[in-house]
Design a protein around this motif. Structure first.
Motif, short mmCIF file in Angstrom:
data_model
loop_
_atom_site.label_atom_id
_atom_site.label_comp_id
_atom_site.label_asym_id
_atom_site.label_seq_id
_atom_site.Cartn_x
_atom_site.Cartn_y
_atom_site.Cartn_z
N ARG A 53 0.65 -1.26 -0.26
CA ARG A 53 0.08 0.21 -0.19
C ARG A 53 0.92 1.45 -0.08
NH1 ARG A 53 -2.88 -0.27 4.34
NH2 ARG A 53 -4.58 -1.50 3.41
N PRO A 150 -0.24 -3.63 3.85
CA PRO A 150 0.34 -2.80 4.58
C PRO A 150 2.19 -2.99 4.72
CG PRO A 150 -1.21 -3.30 5.27
CD PRO A 150 -1.27 -4.32 4.70
N ASP A 155 1.07 -4.17 10.46
CA ASP A 155 -0.04 -3.53 10.35
C ASP A 155 -0.44 -4.41 9.66
OD1 ASP A 155 -0.38 -0.97 11.48
OD2 ASP A 155 0.38 -0.48 10.31
N ALA A 156 0.83 -5.44 8.78
CA ALA A 156 0.23 -6.12 7.68
C ALA A 156 -0.52 -7.70 8.61
CB ALA A 156 1.11 -6.92 6.95
N ARG A 157 0.29 -7.76 9.51
CA ARG A 157 -0.17 -9.11 10.27
C ARG A 157 -1.47 -8.98 10.48
NH1 ARG A 157 2.94 -10.21 16.02
NH2 ARG A 157 2.24 -7.58 15.75
N ASP A 158 -2.04 -7.65 10.99
CA ASP A 158 -3.30 -6.91 12.03
C ASP A 158 -4.17 -7.51 10.83
OD1 ASP A 158 -2.08 -5.91 14.46
OD2 ASP A 158 -2.11 -4.59 14.12
N GLU A 159 -3.67 -7.03 9.51
CA GLU A 159 -4.71 -7.00 8.28
C GLU A 159 -4.99 -8.29 7.79
OE1 GLU A 159 -4.86 -3.57 5.01
OE2 GLU A 159 -4.29 -2.48 7.56
N LEU A 160 -4.10 -8.89 7.82
CA LEU A 160 -4.29 -10.26 7.04
C LEU A 160 -3.74 -11.69 7.59
CD1 LEU A 160 -1.19 -9.32 4.37
CD2 LEU A 160 -3.62 -8.78 3.86
#
Length: 161
Positions: A53, A150, A155-160
């Protein structure tokens, strides 16, 4: 070789070896030949990096440099000094690990690389291209096309994941 840094750490099993991470992968990547896996540090032809992103557009074609924590997670299983990767050239970094968080960011990025969306992306782009893989890729194309990652590993861990 001049200009090549060799990491003295084991490569993860998911990384085809030998491998190199480069800016400007056109002629350079071609010169390595078909037996060397080239990671495009700007994401122009790298399935993961192309999906990072961006919050603000930058210099076209140079706006998605792979964050060093992600690069370390992709190329090594052990600790890596982020300085071995050099700078980001003309690009503005998408994420920089603050202070002593680099190793933590690398560990998180390694975790995220094994989460379902990125595992699915890796399989779609690296598994042998068989009729079954073609059908699977066709089925998964809409979701993988919309996949955005992300650049901050947490942030990537939180989203994916």
């Amino acid at each position: 070789m001049v200009g090549i840094t060799v990491l003295d750490v084991a490569a993860p099993p998911r990384l085809p070896t030998p491998a190199t991470a480069q800016f400007g992968v056109g002629v350079t990547g071609y010169s390595f030949g078909p037996d060397v896996h080239v990671i495009d540090r700007l994401g122009l032809d790298d399935p993961l990096t192309a999906r990072f992103r961006i919050d603000r557009p930058g210099f076209i074609g140079h706006e998605k440099p792979i964050p060093k924590a992600w690069l370390a997670a992709r190329v090594a299983t052990g600790p890596v000094d982020p300085e071995v990767f050099g700078g980001d050239g003309l690009a503005t970094p998408l994420h920089e690990s603050r202070g002593d968080r680099f190793d933590e960011d690398v560990a998180i990025a390694r975790e995220v690389l094994d989460c379902e969306p990125l595992r699915e992306l890796r399989n779609a782009t690296t598994e042998p291209f068989t009729p079954g893989r073609a059908l699977s890729n066709l089925w998964r194309a809409p979701g993988l096309t919309r996949l955005v990652v992300p650049p901050a590993p947490a942030d990537a861990r939180d989203e994916l994941c």
